[in-house]
Write a protein that holds these residues in place. Structure first.
Motif, PDB file in Angstrom:
ATOM      1  N   TYR A 165     -17.334  13.956 -25.281  1.00 49.11           N
ATOM      2  CA  TYR A 165     -18.471  14.770 -24.865  1.00 49.11           C
ATOM      3  C   TYR A 165     -19.197  14.167 -23.662  1.00 49.11           C
ATOM      4  O   TYR A 165     -19.712  14.902 -22.807  1.00 49.11           O
ATOM      5  CB  TYR A 165     -19.437  14.950 -26.033  1.00 49.11           C
ATOM      6  CG  TYR A 165     -18.980  15.976 -27.057  1.00 49.11           C
ATOM      7  CD1 TYR A 165     -17.766  16.656 -26.900  1.00 49.11           C
ATOM      8  CD2 TYR A 165     -19.749  16.263 -28.167  1.00 49.11           C
ATOM      9  CE1 TYR A 165     -17.351  17.594 -27.826  1.00 49.11           C
ATOM     10  CE2 TYR A 165     -19.340  17.213 -29.101  1.00 49.11           C
ATOM     11  CZ  TYR A 165     -18.149  17.870 -28.927  1.00 49.11           C
ATOM     12  OH  TYR A 165     -17.736  18.807 -29.845  1.00 49.11           O
ATOM     13  N   ASP A 166     -19.235  12.835 -23.580  1.00 51.13           N
ATOM     14  CA  ASP A 166     -19.854  12.204 -22.414  1.00 51.13           C
ATOM     15  C   ASP A 166     -19.084  12.539 -21.137  1.00 51.13           C
ATOM     16  O   ASP A 166     -19.672  12.754 -20.076  1.00 51.13           O
ATOM     17  CB  ASP A 166     -19.927  10.688 -22.602  1.00 51.13           C
ATOM     18  CG  ASP A 166     -21.004  10.268 -23.596  1.00 51.13           C
ATOM     19  OD1 ASP A 166     -21.896  11.086 -23.881  1.00 51.13           O
ATOM     20  OD2 ASP A 166     -20.943   9.125 -24.089  1.00 51.13           O
ATOM     21  N   GLN A 167     -17.763  12.577 -21.241  1.00 58.62           N
ATOM     22  CA  GLN A 167     -16.963  12.976 -20.082  1.00 58.62           C
ATOM     23  C   GLN A 167     -17.234  14.426 -19.706  1.00 58.62           C
ATOM     24  O   GLN A 167     -17.301  14.778 -18.520  1.00 58.62           O
ATOM     25  CB  GLN A 167     -15.471  12.784 -20.402  1.00 58.62           C
ATOM     26  CG  GLN A 167     -15.066  11.334 -20.567  1.00 58.62           C
ATOM     27  CD  GLN A 167     -13.658  11.194 -21.125  1.00 58.62           C
ATOM     28  OE1 GLN A 167     -12.897  12.152 -21.199  1.00 58.62           O
ATOM     29  NE2 GLN A 167     -13.311   9.978 -21.535  1.00 58.62           N
ATOM     30  N   LEU A 168     -17.426  15.268 -20.718  1.00 55.54           N
ATOM     31  CA  LEU A 168     -17.690  16.679 -20.452  1.00 55.54           C
ATOM     32  C   LEU A 168     -19.047  16.890 -19.787  1.00 55.54           C
ATOM     33  O   LEU A 168     -19.178  17.722 -18.880  1.00 55.54           O
ATOM     34  CB  LEU A 168     -17.623  17.477 -21.758  1.00 55.54           C
ATOM     35  CG  LEU A 168     -16.236  17.654 -22.382  1.00 55.54           C
ATOM     36  CD1 LEU A 168     -16.340  18.368 -23.723  1.00 55.54           C
ATOM     37  CD2 LEU A 168     -15.316  18.422 -21.448  1.00 55.54           C
ATOM     38  N   ILE A 169     -20.064  16.143 -20.221  1.00 57.01           N
ATOM     39  CA  ILE A 169     -21.373  16.342 -19.596  1.00 57.01           C
ATOM     40  C   ILE A 169     -21.354  15.843 -18.157  1.00 57.01           C
ATOM     41  O   ILE A 169     -22.009  16.417 -17.280  1.00 57.01           O
ATOM     42  CB  ILE A 169     -22.507  15.671 -20.408  1.00 57.01           C
ATOM     43  CG1 ILE A 169     -23.867  16.214 -19.955  1.00 57.01           C
ATOM     44  CG2 ILE A 169     -22.493  14.163 -20.265  1.00 57.01           C
ATOM     45  CD1 ILE A 169     -24.042  17.695 -20.154  1.00 57.01           C
ATOM     46  N   ASN A 170     -20.583  14.815 -17.869  1.00 55.30           N
ATOM     47  CA  ASN A 170     -20.442  14.368 -16.486  1.00 55.30           C
ATOM     48  C   ASN A 170     -19.790  15.454 -15.634  1.00 55.30           C
ATOM     49  O   ASN A 170     -20.209  15.709 -14.498  1.00 55.30           O
ATOM     50  CB  ASN A 170     -19.630  13.077 -16.418  1.00 55.30           C
ATOM     51  CG  ASN A 170     -20.405  11.884 -16.938  1.00 55.30           C
ATOM     52  OD1 ASN A 170     -21.635  11.853 -16.878  1.00 55.30           O
ATOM     53  ND2 ASN A 170     -19.706  10.887 -17.452  1.00 55.30           N
ATOM     54  N   THR A 223     -19.801  24.751 -21.701  1.00 53.97           N
ATOM     55  CA  THR A 223     -20.725  25.873 -21.870  1.00 53.97           C
ATOM     56  C   THR A 223     -20.831  26.247 -23.347  1.00 53.97           C
ATOM     57  O   THR A 223     -21.856  26.006 -23.986  1.00 53.97           O
ATOM     58  CB  THR A 223     -20.268  27.084 -21.032  1.00 53.97           C
ATOM     59  OG1 THR A 223     -18.884  27.359 -21.290  1.00 53.97           O
ATOM     60  CG2 THR A 223     -20.430  26.799 -19.551  1.00 53.97           C
ATOM     61  N   PHE A 224     -19.761  26.783 -23.921  1.00 56.85           N
ATOM     62  CA  PHE A 224     -19.841  27.338 -25.268  1.00 56.85           C
ATOM     63  C   PHE A 224     -19.830  26.272 -26.359  1.00 56.85           C
ATOM     64  O   PHE A 224     -20.526  26.415 -27.371  1.00 56.85           O
ATOM     65  CB  PHE A 224     -18.705  28.346 -25.469  1.00 56.85           C
ATOM     66  CG  PHE A 224     -18.727  29.423 -24.426  1.00 56.85           C
ATOM     67  CD1 PHE A 224     -19.654  30.451 -24.492  1.00 56.85           C
ATOM     68  CD2 PHE A 224     -17.860  29.376 -23.341  1.00 56.85           C
ATOM     69  CE1 PHE A 224     -19.707  31.432 -23.513  1.00 56.85           C
ATOM     70  CE2 PHE A 224     -17.900  30.359 -22.359  1.00 56.85           C
ATOM     71  CZ  PHE A 224     -18.833  31.391 -22.441  1.00 56.85           C
ATOM     72  N   ARG A 225     -19.074  25.210 -26.192  1.00 60.72           N
ATOM     73  CA  ARG A 225     -19.090  24.138 -27.194  1.00 60.72           C
ATOM     74  C   ARG A 225     -20.456  23.450 -27.213  1.00 60.72           C
ATOM     75  O   ARG A 225     -21.026  23.219 -28.285  1.00 60.72           O
ATOM     76  CB  ARG A 225     -17.984  23.124 -26.890  1.00 60.72           C
ATOM     77  CG  ARG A 225     -17.943  21.916 -27.844  1.00 60.72           C
ATOM     78  CD  ARG A 225     -17.533  22.301 -29.241  1.00 60.72           C
ATOM     79  NE  ARG A 225     -16.255  23.012 -29.246  1.00 60.72           N
ATOM     80  CZ  ARG A 225     -15.066  22.416 -29.160  1.00 60.72           C
ATOM     81  NH1 ARG A 225     -14.976  21.096 -29.063  1.00 60.72           N
ATOM     82  NH2 ARG A 225     -13.960  23.129 -29.188  1.00 60.72           N
ATOM     83  N   PHE A 226     -20.971  23.132 -26.042  1.00 64.53           N
ATOM     84  CA  PHE A 226     -22.277  22.477 -25.998  1.00 64.53           C
ATOM     85  C   PHE A 226     -23.373  23.389 -26.538  1.00 64.53           C
ATOM     86  O   PHE A 226     -24.297  22.934 -27.210  1.00 64.53           O
ATOM     87  CB  PHE A 226     -22.608  22.031 -24.582  1.00 64.53           C
ATOM     88  CG  PHE A 226     -21.888  20.781 -24.144  1.00 64.53           C
ATOM     89  CD1 PHE A 226     -21.053  20.096 -24.998  1.00 64.53           C
ATOM     90  CD2 PHE A 226     -22.064  20.275 -22.860  1.00 64.53           C
ATOM     91  CE1 PHE A 226     -20.390  18.933 -24.603  1.00 64.53           C
ATOM     92  CE2 PHE A 226     -21.419  19.122 -22.455  1.00 64.53           C
ATOM     93  CZ  PHE A 226     -20.573  18.452 -23.326  1.00 64.53           C
TER      94      PHE A 226
END
Length: 442
Positions: free
Chosen positions: A194-199, A283-286
């Protein structure tokens, strides 16, 4: 708002009591459960009607289940956990696609049951409970088979790994699941992913500025989307393509699209295929995790993150959105999804080296936590040269399954050479090739 979280925490306390136990239920509860879990015969998906009988129903928690019983069964049950989360409400046909994907197992004589889970949203422990209930349903209706195997695909791999370490034993300490098979399993550390995704999300928004557009309601990147948003997946994909041209051939992209895509991929080290899929997750997972699982809390911090590789990193690091997250929110995600590696049954993982959705490096993380738990003798990992996530060669799924069954029976840990030989036997019959390679995690 915190009901789902409180339920997950409760499961952590109840983990010492096997999920299969119903001794705490009242007689009225059990009557309701039996009524709710009645099933009826239905048509099989994937043209299986000539080979199997299928049944559908709904469990007492609201999850739908689908059963396929071969007309010539081999006495082995596959309890399937699907990928996702799907972010749609469960439906009676929700497991049809899963059975269609793994129909080759039923054709080989394996019985199969899949659960939709009670919710389409995130919640690993909650989904694990639903998967275990599906096992109970099959055993109640048809008796305990000679062997029961857990199979988890993608997010379902995380669900199965969590179930296997929290509720794999009955109240007498006997193993409920004889073996575990994870395919494309999301068994890496969830927060690292998730940290990679927010980046990715903040880098994307810096360059593209269309999630949201400047003239729309503004919301922080860590929310994914506002809670009340019902924006479809197609809209997010349209905006990503509008900015980067990722869905077009390179020669069809505008100069600005090509520049944006190059900068984003450079700063995130993603391929085009990985980028397109993972933008949907941001978008949708977060949106689901933050608003429905965490009650609106932000689990992300990027105040000290330095971004490199964009072509103009100074400007990117000055202009990118920054925020500081909540420690409790991160703890809740870790508690719900992170696995400890405490295996009690033979476990095989099957992963494509170039999987665009779940990185093969997740298997190395799983290997490490299993080693730390002292259970390496119960883990065997397989890698293929494919670039698919959930559509690997049927011969490989069947060879992995047959290898697991043999391991359970013989107590002899497999070898890659033997797996390849088994796979070639299936390939000769089906024409589906085998692509096993040396596993870097092994």
């Amino acid at each position: 708002m915190y009901n789902r979280i409180l339920y997950q925490i409760g499961l952590g306390v109840l983990a010492l009591v096997p999920l299969a136990s119903t001794s705490y239920a009242t007689e009225a509860d059990n009557q309701h459960k039996v009524a709710a879990e009645s099933m009826s015969e239905r048509a099989c998906p994937a043209d299986l009607d000539a080979l199997a009988t299928c049944y559908g129903g709904r469990d007492h928690n609201g999850a739908y289940f689908l059963i396929a019983r071969p007309k010539v069964p081999n006495g082995i049950l596959i309890v399937h956990a699907h990928g996702g989360p799907r972010h749609v409400d469960p439906a009676p046909s929700g497991s049809d696609e899963d059975l269609t994907r793994y129909a080759s197992m039923v054709k080989e004589g394996y019985s199969w049951i899949g659960s939709t889970y009670r919710t389409g949203g995130y919640g690993v422990r909650l989904a694990a409970k639903d998967v275990d209930v599906s096992r109970e349903i099959f055993w109640t209706q048809f008796g305990r088979p000679r062997m029961t195997i857990l199979h988890g695909q993608s997010y379902g791999g995380n669900v199965v790994a969590k179930l296997a370490e929290t509720a794999a034993l009955d109240e007498k300490g006997q193993v409920l699941y004889d073996g575990v098979m994870l395919t494309g399993g999301a068994v890496g550390k969830r927060l690292d992913t998730y940290d990679q995704l927010i980046n990715l999300r903040v880098i994307y928004q810096y360059f593209c500025k269309n999630l949201p557009y400047p003239n729309e309601e503004q919301y922080p990147a860590w929310q994914g989307l506002p809670k009340q948003s019902t924006s479809p997946r197609s809209e997010a994909r349209k905006r990503v393509n509008e900015c980067t041209g990722v869905d077009q051939k390179a020669e069809a992209r505008t100069v600005q699209q090509a520049r944006h895509l190059k900068a984003i991929l450079g700063a995130t080290k993603l391929t085009e295929r990985e980028f397109a899929h993972r933008m949907e997750l941001t978008t949708f997972r977060f949106q689901d995790v933050v608003h429905n699982f965490l009650g609106g809390k932000n689990p992300f911090t990027n105040t000290m993150t330095v971004y490199r590789g964009s072509g103009d990193d100074d400007a990117l690091n000055r202009g990118v959105e920054r925020f500081s997250g909540d420690v409790q929110a991160r703890d809740l995600i870790s508690f719900d999804s992170d696995v400890r590696g405490t295996l009690v049954a033979p476990t095989i993982t099957l992963q494509a080296r170039y999987d665009p959705i779940v990185s093969y490096r997740a298997q190395a993380h799983f290997k490490n936590v299993v080693a730390q738990a002292g259970q390496s003798h119960l883990l065997f990992q397989l890698l293929t040269s494919e670039d698919q996530h959930s559509g690997l060669s049927d011969s490989q799924y069947l060879a992995t399954l047959a290898t697991l069954v043999d391991w359970i029976g013989s107590k002899q840990r497999p070898t890659l050479k033997k797996v390849r030989g088994t796979c070639e036997s299936y390939a000769l019959k089906s024409g589906k090739q085998c692509f096993f390679i040396e596993n870097e995690a092994e």
